[in-house]
Design a protein around this motif. Sequence first.
Motif, short mmCIF file in Angstrom:
data_model
loop_
_atom_site.label_atom_id
_atom_site.label_comp_id
_atom_site.label_asym_id
_atom_site.label_seq_id
_atom_site.Cartn_x
_atom_site.Cartn_y
_atom_site.Cartn_z
N PHE A 6 -8.92 50.02 20.20
CA PHE A 6 -9.34 50.03 18.81
C PHE A 6 -10.26 51.22 18.59
O PHE A 6 -11.11 51.51 19.42
N PHE A 7 -10.08 51.91 17.47
CA PHE A 7 -10.94 53.03 17.10
C PHE A 7 -11.83 52.55 15.97
O PHE A 7 -11.34 52.11 14.92
N LEU A 8 -13.14 52.60 16.18
CA LEU A 8 -14.11 52.12 15.20
C LEU A 8 -14.96 53.29 14.75
O LEU A 8 -15.68 53.90 15.55
N ALA A 9 -14.88 53.60 13.47
CA ALA A 9 -15.51 54.81 12.93
C ALA A 9 -17.03 54.75 12.91
O ALA A 9 -17.69 55.78 13.07
N ASP A 10 -17.60 53.55 12.72
CA ASP A 10 -19.06 53.47 12.56
C ASP A 10 -19.55 52.05 12.85
O ASP A 10 -18.77 51.18 13.24
N GLU A 134 -16.64 52.99 24.38
CA GLU A 134 -16.89 54.38 24.76
C GLU A 134 -17.16 55.22 23.53
O GLU A 134 -16.60 54.98 22.46
N TYR A 135 -18.00 56.22 23.71
CA TYR A 135 -18.26 57.19 22.65
C TYR A 135 -17.01 57.99 22.37
O TYR A 135 -16.31 58.41 23.28
N ALA A 136 -16.75 58.20 21.09
CA ALA A 136 -15.68 59.09 20.64
C ALA A 136 -16.29 59.92 19.52
O ALA A 136 -16.05 59.66 18.34
N GLY A 137 -17.12 60.88 19.90
CA GLY A 137 -17.92 61.61 18.91
C GLY A 137 -18.95 60.65 18.35
O GLY A 137 -19.65 59.98 19.09
N THR A 138 -18.99 60.52 17.03
CA THR A 138 -19.90 59.55 16.42
C THR A 138 -19.24 58.18 16.26
O THR A 138 -19.90 57.22 15.88
N ALA A 139 -17.98 58.10 16.56
CA ALA A 139 -17.23 56.84 16.49
C ALA A 139 -17.22 56.18 17.87
O ALA A 139 -17.84 56.67 18.81
N ARG A 140 -16.49 55.07 17.97
CA ARG A 140 -16.36 54.37 19.24
C ARG A 140 -14.89 54.02 19.47
O ARG A 140 -14.18 53.66 18.53
N GLU A 141 -14.48 54.10 20.72
CA GLU A 141 -13.18 53.59 21.12
C GLU A 141 -13.45 52.35 21.96
O GLU A 141 -14.22 52.39 22.92
N VAL A 142 -12.82 51.25 21.58
CA VAL A 142 -13.02 49.99 22.27
C VAL A 142 -11.71 49.57 22.92
O VAL A 142 -10.68 49.50 22.25
#
Length: 158
Positions: A6-10, A134-142
Amino acid sequence: MNEKHFFLADESDMLAFAERLATQVQASKEAAQQPLTCYLYGELGAGKTTFSRGFIRALGHKGNVKSPTYTLVESYDLAPWQVHHFDLYRLADPEELEFMGIRDYLDSHTIILAEWPQRGAGVLPEPDIKMVIEYAGTAREVTVGALTTRGRELLDKL
């Protein structure tokens, strides 16, 4: 192990994601009779406590959700569950969990959210769900992995 990404923007996405999982936990009537253990992995500040806060609030907690960094565990009575949020970052040895009475926190109506679970290896119950944030720039990858039948049922609904 089944897993989904899952990609979570904020932060609001993280809280909504936690609420989705909590909603799935609540949806199953028989689930209230089964314990659930969720391991949360990630670097400092990755969002483990944010996820836990969203999950606990979605189960009905109205007050603050404190980080258990110094207390090791914060418990919430959210009928029909007893939710125990562990942060084992400061744990020096897994046996410390035995000294604090970990067995008293485990029964059929228990949900365990464990940050830094590797520090409680061999003492914590085995996980149903393993989350890596995990950090993905300012977003998170779960990455959510299901390790039991119960975990797979929840993951399939996410």
